[in-house]
Design an enzyme around this catalytic site. Structure first.
Site, PDB file in Angstrom:
ATOM      1  CD1 TRP A   1      -2.303   1.761   2.425  1.00 28.53           C
ATOM      2  CD2 TRP A   1      -2.742   1.709   0.227  1.00 28.53           C
ATOM      3  NE1 TRP A   1      -3.249   2.724   2.154  1.00 28.53           N
ATOM      4  CE2 TRP A   1      -3.533   2.709   0.814  1.00 28.53           C
ATOM      5  CE3 TRP A   1      -2.830   1.503  -1.154  1.00 28.53           C
ATOM      6  CZ2 TRP A   1      -4.423   3.504   0.068  1.00 28.53           C
ATOM      7  CZ3 TRP A   1      -3.710   2.297  -1.902  1.00 28.53           C
ATOM      8  CH2 TRP A   1      -4.485   3.275  -1.295  1.00 28.53           C
TER       9      TRP A   1
ATOM     10  CE  LYS B   1      -7.557   1.055   5.618  1.00 30.19           C
ATOM     11  NZ  LYS B   1      -8.220   0.467   4.448  1.00 30.19           N
TER      12      LYS B   1
ATOM     13  CB  SER C   1      -2.491  -2.091  -2.295  1.00 30.08           C
ATOM     14  OG  SER C   1      -2.258  -3.445  -2.079  1.00 30.08           O
TER      15      SER C   1
ATOM     16  CE  LYS D   1      -9.896  -2.683   6.674  1.00 24.24           C
ATOM     17  NZ  LYS D   1      -9.061  -3.512   5.820  1.00 24.24           N
TER      18      LYS D   1
ATOM     19  CG  ASP E   1     -11.664  -0.486   4.382  1.00 25.24           C
ATOM     20  OD1 ASP E   1     -11.404  -1.298   3.484  1.00 25.24           O
ATOM     21  OD2 ASP E   1     -10.801  -0.043   5.177  1.00 25.24           O
TER      22      ASP E   1
ATOM     23  CB  SER F   1      -8.664  -8.519   2.104  1.00 26.75           C
ATOM     24  OG  SER F   1      -8.470  -8.677   3.502  1.00 26.75           O
ATOM     25  NE  ARG F   2      -2.592  -7.011   2.822  1.00 31.57           N
ATOM     26  CZ  ARG F   2      -1.644  -6.118   3.100  1.00 31.57           C
ATOM     27  NH1 ARG F   2      -0.433  -6.309   2.688  1.00 31.57           N
ATOM     28  NH2 ARG F   2      -1.938  -5.017   3.765  1.00 31.57           N
TER      29      ARG F   2
ATOM     30  CB  VAL G   1       1.309  -6.682   7.734  1.00 32.06           C
ATOM     31  CG1 VAL G   1       0.716  -5.446   7.078  1.00 32.06           C
ATOM     32  CG2 VAL G   1       0.996  -6.679   9.211  1.00 32.06           C
TER      33      VAL G   1
ATOM     34  CD  GLU H   1      -1.213  -3.729  10.379  1.00 31.77           C
ATOM     35  OE1 GLU H   1      -0.953  -4.291  11.468  1.00 31.77           O
ATOM     36  OE2 GLU H   1      -0.511  -2.816   9.909  1.00 31.77           O
TER      37      GLU H   1
END
Ligand SMILES: NC(=O)C1=CN([C@@H]2O[C@H](COP(=O)(O)OP(=O)(O)OC[C@H]3O[C@@H](n4cnc5c(N)ncnc54)[C@H](OP(=O)(O)O)[C@@H]3O)[C@@H](O)[C@H]2O)C=CC1
Ligand SMILES: O=C(CO)COP(=O)(O)O
Length: 326
Positions: free
Chosen positions: A6, A101, A135, A186, A239, A249-250, A274, A276
């Site tokens: 990102w 985030k 991203s 989220k 989001d 999305s990771r 990552v 998060e």
């Protein structure tokens, strides 16, 4: 600061908006790739050539010297340590922007608190950027929007105009707490939705987790001082929808791997960047306890991450047995 997926993509957005962008990264390989070949093979291989007005350095002082806007995109749990090295280098007039985030696990602090403490920065010079911003899609220059939050709306406007392009639109708000809470919480919801998907459940289950997750993050955000309106906007519902609905999305992918039966260690090993939500989950539970707000979803995910309970157990933990008003 931070040439991750990102960080590099947002650098491209700012370069496309007409700014001269200098990326800072620790690894010489990443610095050389961006500086000499306009390519980040490690974190953003999908972009063949980054813009010409984008360069990189490993030298902290050189990276921030004369900067108008400094953007931080470091994995949240390492932000405080990484920023400490920049403390005396930041120009007095620069606005510092966080793309991160997450919530710091040990302190339960949001990234606005961590960045401001680490850099000794006044509130009017801190901005957060958050929204449905996977991203890879933005790196492909697909149309998208985000929100810039700063207590000083003139500075929010300054950052928004510095990242506005034909494909990327930035809205502004003064609700920094709301934006931070949306972006961090989220990710915990995305872990749970991913897990349900990985276990083979369908739309109803996903919609149920997302909706209960939104209620949970709104309640916690309100108790922390956020404006409830923020949760209905791009940084909230927007989001949540993007992150919970995409294998890009990771966090979603990490959850999906858990749902397929991988252990936390195995899911961490195969994670591409990552996730998060993993360290943030326990911080959300602790924050809920502190603010006296029930966080059944974060609590259930915490039991998944710490005790290895199954997806089915996670879902019954989330729903509880009592009859309650929605
Ligand atoms: N990817 C996305 O779609 C989006 C991500 N975000 C948020 O942006 C933040 C960064 O994400 P992203 O760039 O994708 O993550 P990546 O996993 O791609 O990169 C993480 C970044 O953090 C850096 N980092 C990790 N530890 C340290 C440390 N000790 N000191 C300095 N730097 C460190 C990494 O450096 P190194 O390469 O050296 O390991 C890397 O630049 C996260 O908080 C994420 O939630 C927000 C919106 C969208
Ligand atoms: O925040 C994101 C999209 O807005 C990216 O989500 P992940 O960090 O889960 O990849």
């Amino acid at each position: 600061m931070g040439a991750g997926a990102w960080g590099t993509t947002f650098g491209q957005v700012m370069a496309d908006a007409g700014n001269d962008v200098t990326m800072w990264a620790i690894e010489p390989e990443i610095v050389e790739g961006i500086r000499d070949r306009h390519h980040n093979a490690v974190r953003l291989p999908s972009v063949a050539k980054l813009p010409d007005n984008m360069t990189a350095t490993g030298d902290r002082a050189q990276a921030v010297k004369d900067a108008d806007i400094i953007v931080v995109a470091i994995a949240a749990q390492f932000a405080r340590v990484a920023l400490a090295e920049f403390k005396d280098l930041i120009p007095d007039t620069a606005v510092v922007v966080s793309l991160m985030k997450g919530i710091e696990r040990n302190t339960k602090k949001r990234m606005d608190e961590v960045v401001r403490e680490a850099l000794d920065l006044p509130a009017e010079r801190f901005a957060a950027v958050s929204g449905p911003n996977l991203s890879k899609e933005i790196a492909d220059r697909q149309p998208a929007a985000t929100v810039v939050a700063c207590e000083n709306l003139d500075n929010a406007r300054k950052v928004a105009s510095a990242c506005t392009t034909s494909y990327f639109k930035a809205f502004i708000t003064s609700d920094v707490i709301g934006l931070e809470m949306c972006g961090s919480l989220k990710n915990v919801v995305a872990l749970a939705v991913g897990m349900a998907r990985g276990a083979g459940y369908g739309e109803n289950t996903a919609a149920m987790i997302e909706t209960r997750g939104l209620a949970e993050l709104t309640a916690l955000g309100k108790a922390a001082g956020a404006d409830p309106k923020t949760f209905a906007g791009l940084a909230g519902v927007g989001d949540l929808t993007a992150t919970c609905g995409s294998p890009l999305s990771r966090n979603y992918t990490f959850g999906a791997n858990l749902g397929k039966g991988l252990s936390v260690e195995e899911a961490t090993k195969v994670s591409n960047g990552v996730a998060e939500g993993v360290p943030t989950t326990d911080a959300v539970v602790a924050l809920g306890d502190e603010l006296d707000v029930p966080t059944p979803l974060a609590y259930a995910m915490s039991r998944v991450l710490n005790e290895g309970i199954s997806c089915q157990q996670m879902l019954s933990e989330l729903l509880g047995t009592e009859i309650t008003e929605e």
